[in-house]
Structure formats: C-alpha cells, structure tokens
Design a protein around this motif. Structure first.
Motif, PDB file in Angstrom:
ATOM      1  N   LYS A  44       0.828  -1.211   0.000  1.00  0.00           N
ATOM      2  CA  LYS A  44       0.000   0.000   0.000  1.00  0.00           C
ATOM      3  C   LYS A  44       0.860   1.258   0.000  1.00  0.00           C
ATOM      4  O   LYS A  44       0.401   2.328  -0.377  1.00  0.00           O
ATOM      5  CB  LYS A  44      -0.931   0.016   1.211  1.00  0.00           C
ATOM      6  CG  LYS A  44      -1.981  -1.067   1.194  1.00  0.00           C
ATOM      7  CD  LYS A  44      -2.808  -1.024   2.459  1.00  0.00           C
ATOM      8  CE  LYS A  44      -3.829  -2.142   2.503  1.00  0.00           C
ATOM      9  NZ  LYS A  44      -4.614  -2.126   3.759  1.00  0.00           N
ATOM     10  N   TYR A  45       2.107   1.117   0.434  1.00  0.00           N
ATOM     11  CA  TYR A  45       3.015   2.264   0.538  1.00  0.00           C
ATOM     12  C   TYR A  45       4.104   2.247  -0.526  1.00  0.00           C
ATOM     13  O   TYR A  45       5.033   3.047  -0.471  1.00  0.00           O
ATOM     14  CB  TYR A  45       3.629   2.309   1.942  1.00  0.00           C
ATOM     15  CG  TYR A  45       2.579   2.521   2.990  1.00  0.00           C
ATOM     16  CD1 TYR A  45       2.147   3.808   3.315  1.00  0.00           C
ATOM     17  CD2 TYR A  45       1.970   1.442   3.614  1.00  0.00           C
ATOM     18  CE1 TYR A  45       1.156   4.004   4.252  1.00  0.00           C
ATOM     19  CE2 TYR A  45       0.971   1.630   4.561  1.00  0.00           C
ATOM     20  CZ  TYR A  45       0.570   2.912   4.870  1.00  0.00           C
ATOM     21  OH  TYR A  45      -0.425   3.115   5.793  1.00  0.00           O
ATOM     22  N   LYS A  63       5.138  -2.182  -8.983  1.00  0.00           N
ATOM     23  CA  LYS A  63       4.567  -2.368  -7.653  1.00  0.00           C
ATOM     24  C   LYS A  63       4.057  -3.795  -7.420  1.00  0.00           C
ATOM     25  O   LYS A  63       4.352  -4.402  -6.393  1.00  0.00           O
ATOM     26  CB  LYS A  63       3.436  -1.356  -7.450  1.00  0.00           C
ATOM     27  CG  LYS A  63       2.774  -1.410  -6.114  1.00  0.00           C
ATOM     28  CD  LYS A  63       1.716  -0.324  -6.004  1.00  0.00           C
ATOM     29  CE  LYS A  63       1.043  -0.360  -4.654  1.00  0.00           C
ATOM     30  NZ  LYS A  63       0.121   0.774  -4.487  1.00  0.00           N
ATOM     31  N   ASN A  64       3.328  -4.362  -8.371  1.00  0.00           N
ATOM     32  CA  ASN A  64       2.758  -5.704  -8.169  1.00  0.00           C
ATOM     33  C   ASN A  64       3.845  -6.784  -8.123  1.00  0.00           C
ATOM     34  O   ASN A  64       3.747  -7.733  -7.352  1.00  0.00           O
ATOM     35  CB  ASN A  64       1.697  -6.028  -9.230  1.00  0.00           C
ATOM     36  CG  ASN A  64       2.255  -6.017 -10.639  1.00  0.00           C
ATOM     37  OD1 ASN A  64       3.227  -5.329 -10.937  1.00  0.00           O
ATOM     38  ND2 ASN A  64       1.628  -6.766 -11.525  1.00  0.00           N
ATOM     39  N   ILE A  65       4.898  -6.622  -8.913  1.00  0.00           N
ATOM     40  CA  ILE A  65       6.016  -7.580  -8.894  1.00  0.00           C
ATOM     41  C   ILE A  65       6.786  -7.432  -7.579  1.00  0.00           C
ATOM     42  O   ILE A  65       7.174  -8.434  -6.955  1.00  0.00           O
ATOM     43  CB  ILE A  65       6.958  -7.369 -10.104  1.00  0.00           C
ATOM     44  CG1 ILE A  65       6.189  -7.492 -11.425  1.00  0.00           C
ATOM     45  CG2 ILE A  65       8.137  -8.316 -10.044  1.00  0.00           C
ATOM     46  CD1 ILE A  65       5.575  -8.851 -11.670  1.00  0.00           C
ATOM     47  N   ALA A  66       6.973  -6.192  -7.135  1.00  0.00           N
ATOM     48  CA  ALA A  66       7.669  -5.938  -5.873  1.00  0.00           C
ATOM     49  C   ALA A  66       6.918  -6.589  -4.712  1.00  0.00           C
ATOM     50  O   ALA A  66       7.526  -7.193  -3.827  1.00  0.00           O
ATOM     51  CB  ALA A  66       7.816  -4.441  -5.638  1.00  0.00           C
ATOM     52  N   GLU A 119       1.408  12.227  -0.141  1.00  0.00           N
ATOM     53  CA  GLU A 119       1.761  11.060   0.656  1.00  0.00           C
ATOM     54  C   GLU A 119       3.195  10.614   0.418  1.00  0.00           C
ATOM     55  O   GLU A 119       3.779  10.872  -0.620  1.00  0.00           O
ATOM     56  CB  GLU A 119       0.786   9.916   0.410  1.00  0.00           C
ATOM     57  CG  GLU A 119       0.690   9.465  -1.028  1.00  0.00           C
ATOM     58  CD  GLU A 119      -0.392   8.422  -1.240  1.00  0.00           C
ATOM     59  OE1 GLU A 119      -0.957   7.914  -0.264  1.00  0.00           O
ATOM     60  OE2 GLU A 119      -0.665   8.105  -2.398  1.00  0.00           O
ATOM     61  N   LEU A 120       3.744   9.928   1.420  1.00  0.00           N
ATOM     62  CA  LEU A 120       5.077   9.347   1.306  1.00  0.00           C
ATOM     63  C   LEU A 120       4.949   7.921   0.774  1.00  0.00           C
ATOM     64  O   LEU A 120       4.158   7.136   1.299  1.00  0.00           O
ATOM     65  CB  LEU A 120       5.760   9.291   2.679  1.00  0.00           C
ATOM     66  CG  LEU A 120       6.361  10.569   3.210  1.00  0.00           C
ATOM     67  CD1 LEU A 120       6.894  10.365   4.617  1.00  0.00           C
ATOM     68  CD2 LEU A 120       7.473  11.069   2.308  1.00  0.00           C
ATOM     69  N   LEU A 121       5.727   7.620  -0.269  1.00  0.00           N
ATOM     70  CA  LEU A 121       5.701   6.284  -0.851  1.00  0.00           C
ATOM     71  C   LEU A 121       7.106   5.708  -0.888  1.00  0.00           C
ATOM     72  O   LEU A 121       8.086   6.437  -1.095  1.00  0.00           O
ATOM     73  CB  LEU A 121       5.115   6.327  -2.264  1.00  0.00           C
ATOM     74  CG  LEU A 121       3.650   6.767  -2.362  1.00  0.00           C
ATOM     75  CD1 LEU A 121       3.232   6.855  -3.817  1.00  0.00           C
ATOM     76  CD2 LEU A 121       2.739   5.835  -1.586  1.00  0.00           C
ATOM     77  N   ILE A 122       7.204   4.409  -0.719  1.00  0.00           N
ATOM     78  CA  ILE A 122       8.499   3.727  -0.712  1.00  0.00           C
ATOM     79  C   ILE A 122       9.033   3.641  -2.132  1.00  0.00           C
ATOM     80  O   ILE A 122       8.368   3.145  -3.031  1.00  0.00           O
ATOM     81  CB  ILE A 122       8.381   2.314  -0.114  1.00  0.00           C
ATOM     82  CG1 ILE A 122       7.903   2.392   1.335  1.00  0.00           C
ATOM     83  CG2 ILE A 122       9.713   1.568  -0.210  1.00  0.00           C
ATOM     84  CD1 ILE A 122       7.570   1.044   1.952  1.00  0.00           C
ATOM     85  N   HIS A 123      10.259   4.132  -2.315  1.00  0.00           N
ATOM     86  CA  HIS A 123      10.939   4.084  -3.612  1.00  0.00           C
ATOM     87  C   HIS A 123      12.068   3.066  -3.622  1.00  0.00           C
ATOM     88  O   HIS A 123      12.492   2.632  -4.684  1.00  0.00           O
ATOM     89  CB  HIS A 123      11.500   5.474  -3.966  1.00  0.00           C
ATOM     90  CG  HIS A 123      10.452   6.435  -4.407  1.00  0.00           C
ATOM     91  ND1 HIS A 123      10.385   6.928  -5.677  1.00  0.00           N
ATOM     92  CD2 HIS A 123       9.411   7.001  -3.757  1.00  0.00           C
ATOM     93  CE1 HIS A 123       9.370   7.753  -5.795  1.00  0.00           C
ATOM     94  NE2 HIS A 123       8.760   7.810  -4.635  1.00  0.00           N
ATOM     95  N   GLN A 124      12.565   2.719  -2.442  1.00  0.00           N
ATOM     96  CA  GLN A 124      13.682   1.777  -2.365  1.00  0.00           C
ATOM     97  C   GLN A 124      13.586   0.960  -1.080  1.00  0.00           C
ATOM     98  O   GLN A 124      13.270   1.497  -0.020  1.00  0.00           O
ATOM     99  CB  GLN A 124      15.012   2.523  -2.386  1.00  0.00           C
ATOM    100  CG  GLN A 124      16.223   1.610  -2.380  1.00  0.00           C
ATOM    101  CD  GLN A 124      17.515   2.397  -2.333  1.00  0.00           C
ATOM    102  OE1 GLN A 124      17.745   3.147  -1.397  1.00  0.00           O
ATOM    103  NE2 GLN A 124      18.333   2.243  -3.343  1.00  0.00           N
ATOM    104  N   ILE A 125      13.859  -0.340  -1.210  1.00  0.00           N
ATOM    105  CA  ILE A 125      13.951  -1.245  -0.058  1.00  0.00           C
ATOM    106  C   ILE A 125      15.217  -2.076  -0.223  1.00  0.00           C
ATOM    107  O   ILE A 125      15.461  -2.643  -1.286  1.00  0.00           O
ATOM    108  CB  ILE A 125      12.740  -2.205   0.029  1.00  0.00           C
ATOM    109  CG1 ILE A 125      11.439  -1.429   0.215  1.00  0.00           C
ATOM    110  CG2 ILE A 125      12.936  -3.209   1.168  1.00  0.00           C
ATOM    111  CD1 ILE A 125      10.201  -2.310   0.204  1.00  0.00           C
ATOM    112  N   ARG A 126      16.003  -2.108   0.841  1.00  0.00           N
ATOM    113  CA  ARG A 126      17.207  -2.955   0.866  1.00  0.00           C
ATOM    114  C   ARG A 126      17.069  -3.888   2.065  1.00  0.00           C
ATOM    115  O   ARG A 126      16.870  -3.431   3.179  1.00  0.00           O
ATOM    116  CB  ARG A 126      18.466  -2.103   1.018  1.00  0.00           C
ATOM    117  CG  ARG A 126      18.679  -1.120  -0.098  1.00  0.00           C
ATOM    118  CD  ARG A 126      19.858  -0.195   0.201  1.00  0.00           C
ATOM    119  NE  ARG A 126      21.111  -0.911   0.177  1.00  0.00           N
ATOM    120  CZ  ARG A 126      21.921  -0.985  -0.875  1.00  0.00           C
ATOM    121  NH1 ARG A 126      21.599  -0.370  -1.987  1.00  0.00           N
ATOM    122  NH2 ARG A 126      23.043  -1.662  -0.808  1.00  0.00           N
ATOM    123  N   ILE A 127      17.198  -5.178   1.806  1.00  0.00           N
ATOM    124  CA  ILE A 127      17.169  -6.169   2.882  1.00  0.00           C
ATOM    125  C   ILE A 127      18.435  -7.004   2.740  1.00  0.00           C
ATOM    126  O   ILE A 127      18.604  -7.725   1.757  1.00  0.00           O
ATOM    127  CB  ILE A 127      15.914  -7.061   2.803  1.00  0.00           C
ATOM    128  CG1 ILE A 127      14.644  -6.185   2.885  1.00  0.00           C
ATOM    129  CG2 ILE A 127      15.926  -8.105   3.919  1.00  0.00           C
ATOM    130  CD1 ILE A 127      13.351  -6.959   2.711  1.00  0.00           C
TER     131      ILE A 127
END
Length: 133
Positions: A44-45, A63-66, A119-127
């Motif tokens: 959602k974010y 977004k859907n693949i992520a 709104e704030l949206l996630i542009h990058q995620i590192r795990i």
C-alpha cells in the motif's frame, strides 16, 4: 531599546515552529507490516516502481512484482520482530534503517520514502543479512 528584544525573540521562534509543523513522519503501518511480514500491507506504501535490493539481487520492479518478491521473502523468512534503529530525512524524503528478526536469520532493512503528491511512498527497499551486532 526594549522594542528590539521582542522582535528578535519572535524571529528565533519562527524557524522552530515551522520545522515542527512541516516535519513528515514515516507511516506507522510500514514498520508494523515488516514486523508482521505482511507484503500486502507494505505494498500500500510502494511507489509504482520500486528499487529492491534483496539478498544480493538488485533491480527496479513494478509495484505488483515488488509485492510478490516481498511476499516470497516473508514466506521463506517468517518475521518475528522489526525495530527501526535510525530514521531521518527532509520534508520531501524520509528513510529508516531497521532490524528484522526472522525464524532463520536477522536482516538489516533500509527503506527510502519520497513524497508523491501529499503522501510518502516507498521508492527503495534494501534487505541484507545482518552480520554485525
């Protein structure tokens, strides 16, 4: 002489008041989604395109693949806890660094949010594996 003291004092308060009002916070639902291992809630974010670095693989995804990638990760590594260790940013972008504990391993999580409209949206995620304690 006393006339100048009041305006100077008010000028000192103006920047503090503006920054306190304008500071943007990371939505509480994001760390809760990591804690629960809930990719659907996290999506959602997500911005329409998200850069994901996950266990050494890095690319930009729709977004859907992520969401599917995150769902697969959470099904392989069942989340037990997530704590934000550090966060910061500006009015247009926020970031957080956190610790994700799972049933198999601990991970260092970094995510970057940018303002899109209101709104704030996630542009990058590192795990990445958390090797140091």
């Amino acid at each position: 002489m006393r006339k100048h003291i009041i305006p100077v004092f008010l000028l000192l308060l103006i920047p503090y008041g503006m920054s306190a009002q304008e500071q943007v916070k990371i939505p509480a639902a994001i760390p809760m989604a990591f804690r629960a291992g809930n990719a659907a809630e996290l999506s959602k974010y997500l911005h329409t395109t998200v850069q994901i670095l996950l266990l050494g693989k890095e690319d930009f995804y729709k977004k859907n693949i992520a969401e599917t990638i995150l769902k697969d990760f959470f099904s392989q590594y069942h989340s037990r806890d997530f704590i934000i260790r550090h966060q910061g940013g500006t009015n247009d972008a926020q970031y957080a660094i956190g610790s994700l504990k799972t049933d198999k391993a601990d991970f260092r999580v970094y995510f970057l949010l940018k303002k899109v409209g209101s709104e704030l949206l996630i542009h990058q995620i590192r795990i990445e594996p958390d090797n140091g304690k």
